[in-house]
Scaffold this motif. Sequence first.
Motif, PDB file in Angstrom:
ATOM      1  N   PHE A   1       0.861  -1.090   0.103  1.00 17.52           N
ATOM      2  CA  PHE A   1      -0.041  -0.175  -0.169  1.00 17.52           C
ATOM      3  C   PHE A   1       0.838   1.287  -0.223  1.00 17.52           C
ATOM      4  O   PHE A   1       0.382   2.268   0.047  1.00 17.52           O
TER       5      PHE A   1
ATOM      6  N   ILE B   1      -4.427  -9.622   0.666  1.00 17.55           N
ATOM      7  CA  ILE B   1      -4.456  -8.539  -0.173  1.00 17.55           C
ATOM      8  C   ILE B   1      -5.828  -8.463  -0.934  1.00 17.55           C
ATOM      9  O   ILE B   1      -6.462  -7.415  -0.923  1.00 17.55           O
ATOM     10  N   SER B   2      -6.078  -9.742  -1.461  1.00 15.14           N
ATOM     11  CA  SER B   2      -7.347  -9.923  -2.216  1.00 15.14           C
ATOM     12  C   SER B   2      -8.607  -9.674  -1.503  1.00 15.14           C
ATOM     13  O   SER B   2      -9.600  -8.868  -1.873  1.00 15.14           O
TER      14      SER B   2
ATOM     15  N   ASN C   1      -8.791  -5.696  -0.315  1.00 13.89           N
ATOM     16  CA  ASN C   1      -9.297  -4.743  -1.478  1.00 13.89           C
ATOM     17  C   ASN C   1     -10.653  -5.285  -1.592  1.00 13.89           C
ATOM     18  O   ASN C   1     -11.494  -4.147  -1.777  1.00 13.89           O
TER      19      ASN C   1
ATOM     20  N   ILE D   1     -12.379  -3.401   1.545  1.00 12.03           N
ATOM     21  CA  ILE D   1     -12.599  -1.727   1.231  1.00 12.03           C
ATOM     22  C   ILE D   1     -13.648  -1.565   0.230  1.00 12.03           C
ATOM     23  O   ILE D   1     -14.251  -0.489   0.563  1.00 12.03           O
ATOM     24  N   LYS D   2     -13.948  -2.076  -0.999  1.00 12.77           N
ATOM     25  CA  LYS D   2     -14.673  -1.935  -1.741  1.00 12.77           C
ATOM     26  C   LYS D   2     -16.123  -2.004  -1.430  1.00 12.77           C
ATOM     27  O   LYS D   2     -17.077  -1.463  -1.716  1.00 12.77           O
TER      28      LYS D   2
END
Length: 303
Positions: free
Chosen positions: A27, A293-294, A297, A300-301
């Motif tokens: 990040f 990480i997937s 993300n 977060i979306k």
Amino acid sequence: MSKYLISIVGPTAIGKTSLSIKLAQHFKTEILSADSRQFFKEMTIGTAAPSAEELNAVQHHFIHHKSIQDDYNVGAFEEDAIQTLNTLFKTHDVVVMVGGSGLYVDAITNGLDDFPKVDDSIRVQLNKDFETKGITYLQEQLETLDIQSYNSIAIDNPHRVIRALEICIGTGKPYSSFLNKNKAKRDFKTITLGLTADREIIYNRINMRVDLMIQQGLVNEAKTLYPYKALNALNTVGYKELFNYFDGNWTLDFAISEIKKNTRRFAKRQLTWFRKDQPILWFDYEIPIEKIISELNAKIKQQ
């Protein structure tokens, strides 16, 4: 875009430091430490502080920024860390926080609990009881007055036990009854990741870490700190056992075995704390970083 604090928790020796660096690099951000013993510059080996190489890989905050002789507590840390986060979020959308000290993690993500003022004489008496009757006496009091706190706080830490007891005695109510009432509003969103493994794996990793600490010179580090053993910062697993060895009460082999045992107990309390009520994305300690990480993300979306 919202600002996100990625908080990494889990038992000691599980791999939190390594994961925090990988995520911070991904990040392109910085790391806050919420490990209350890694604050102290004199305590390096026994706290498993990040190595010089790890510190150089990513900018860290709150590592070795205080001395064991400084009066530094969770309230001061909350104030300092929030100020640091406010600065970092001006140039970063994501900041990583890592640490196994549950109270210090909660202070940042949720804010500290508000306790009523109690008579100072209660703490004075409890400190006298600790000096004359020992920690077991205080632990038994807390078990009677507030079993919930007895099962959740760092029960081997006299400072924490005395703090809980003074609230119980001073208010006539359990210390735990004041927890999680009015939480501070934060200007960022927190996503908490937890690393875990089967208990046997955790315990084996702890035993290997302690052996490595001994190889790295923990005995000599503790010897330099021995004159200051009465300080609260040094009431810490890995040091207090060796102080018993220096006092002639234990053999070195027994002191090392006690470090391993007490660290395992600490890891169990950490898991109890972190599993109590907050939403955590738990991952096996060996999961590939790409998978974490997937999921991050995707989380977060969703928000």
